[in-house]
Design a protein around this motif. Structure first.
Motif, PDB file in Angstrom:
ATOM      1  N   ARG A  87       0.828  -1.208   0.000  1.00 32.91           N
ATOM      2  CA  ARG A  87       0.000   0.000   0.000  1.00 32.91           C
ATOM      3  C   ARG A  87       0.867   1.264   0.000  1.00 32.91           C
ATOM      4  O   ARG A  87       0.612   2.203  -0.766  1.00 32.91           O
ATOM      5  N   HIS A  88       1.911   1.287   0.819  1.00 39.82           N
ATOM      6  CA  HIS A  88       2.787   2.458   0.896  1.00 39.82           C
ATOM      7  C   HIS A  88       3.490   2.702  -0.441  1.00 39.82           C
ATOM      8  O   HIS A  88       3.622   3.846  -0.878  1.00 39.82           O
ATOM      9  N   ARG A  91       1.015   4.072  -3.168  1.00 38.22           N
ATOM     10  CA  ARG A  91       0.720   5.490  -2.947  1.00 38.22           C
ATOM     11  C   ARG A  91       1.925   6.359  -3.300  1.00 38.22           C
ATOM     12  O   ARG A  91       1.783   7.435  -3.885  1.00 38.22           O
ATOM     13  N   GLU A  95       2.261   9.428  -6.066  1.00 42.28           N
ATOM     14  CA  GLU A  95       2.770  10.759  -5.700  1.00 42.28           C
ATOM     15  C   GLU A  95       3.930  11.165  -6.614  1.00 42.28           C
ATOM     16  O   GLU A  95       4.048  12.333  -6.993  1.00 42.28           O
ATOM     17  N   ASP A 189      -6.077  13.338  -4.382  1.00 42.89           N
ATOM     18  CA  ASP A 189      -5.664  12.530  -3.242  1.00 42.89           C
ATOM     19  C   ASP A 189      -6.727  11.479  -2.914  1.00 42.89           C
ATOM     20  O   ASP A 189      -6.398  10.319  -2.617  1.00 42.89           O
ATOM     21  N   PHE A 192      -6.501   8.779  -5.578  1.00 44.64           N
ATOM     22  CA  PHE A 192      -5.393   7.867  -5.325  1.00 44.64           C
ATOM     23  C   PHE A 192      -5.746   6.882  -4.216  1.00 44.64           C
ATOM     24  O   PHE A 192      -5.422   5.690  -4.298  1.00 44.64           O
ATOM     25  N   GLN A 193      -6.390   7.379  -3.166  1.00 48.70           N
ATOM     26  CA  GLN A 193      -6.745   6.517  -2.038  1.00 48.70           C
ATOM     27  C   GLN A 193      -7.704   5.419  -2.474  1.00 48.70           C
ATOM     28  O   GLN A 193      -7.538   4.256  -2.118  1.00 48.70           O
ATOM     29  N   THR A 196      -5.930   2.907  -4.733  1.00 45.22           N
ATOM     30  CA  THR A 196      -5.055   2.060  -3.918  1.00 45.22           C
ATOM     31  C   THR A 196      -5.872   1.021  -3.159  1.00 45.22           C
ATOM     32  O   THR A 196      -5.495  -0.172  -3.115  1.00 45.22           O
TER      33      THR A 196
END
Length: 218
Positions: A87-88, A91, A95, A189, A192-193, A196
């Motif tokens: 997940r990190h 994201r 970015e 944002d 993206f969330q 993801t």
């Protein structure tokens, strides 16, 4: 390093910086080698000592930036717990693209088969090597996320097809300018969330399905 080598490297860096700046100011397909040379203060003929074509210049920009991004993603993965690393990293990848829409545009260009066919063999080989390094990172992330399932290389390949499709979709959205032209613009944002979350949920469901799928007899 010899003076001649330093001068060669300085010229090459100037060409890359000029190309990037020109691509940000106007459509990349309209920029010519002559414009890049003039902007860098270098003779047009000298450009071809560094890059055999405009495609080679594009490729170098993409390869250099992608390698830097890959290093950042590896660092992100190493700093996160194995179960959360995927997940990190996803994201962070979004970015990176948002911070550099030109990179997203050039990545999509360089991924086209017709573009790859026009590249010299050494550049094609570098793209293949880079793709292998990205695949190795995401295989590592998958194995860390689903260590109990003992995923095979083929399982990981199937799962990564879905990740690639979603990431390429986000890349295309960023390259096109986001959602500003929509009647009801979407905040990136939040976008993206949600994407993801979709990728992670899809990986969880598909990984479990691959693990429990019955073996078909011949």
């Amino acid at each position: 390093m010899r003076y001649q080598d330093q001068l060669f490297q300085q010229r090459e860096n100037a060409l890359l910086q000029s190309a990037r700046q020109l691509f940000q100011e106007q459509s990349w397909d309209r920029v010519t080698i002559a414009e890049v040379a003039r902007h860098a203060g270098i003779g047009k003929g000298t450009v071809y000592k560094h890059f055999s074509s405009k495609e080679a210049l594009y490729a170098r920009l993409v390869l250099d930036c992608s390698r830097q991004h890959l290093g950042e993603l590896r660092e992100t993965a190493n700093q996160a717990p194995p179960r959360e690393a995927m997940r990190h990293v996803i994201r962070r990848a979004f970015e990176q693209l948002l911070a550099d829409p030109l990179q997203a545009q050039l990545c999509l260009l360089c991924d086209r088969p017709a573009f790859q066919e026009r590249l010299d063999a050494p550049y094609r080989e570098q793209f293949l090597e880079l793709e292998g390094q990205y695949m190795a990172l995401f295989n590592q992330l998958l194995q860390g996320s689903f260590s109990e399932l003992k995923l095979s290389p083929t399982d990981c390949q199937y799962l990564l097809w879905g990740v690639e499709a979603c990431v390429n979709g986000v890349m295309a959205r960023i390259a096109s300018g986001g959602f500003a032209h929509w009647a009801e613009p979407i905040e990136l944002d939040a976008y993206f969330q949600r994407v993801t979350d979709f990728i992670i949920a899809g990986l969880q469901g598909q990984a479990a399905a691959l693990h429990t799928a019955p073996v078909l007899s011949e």
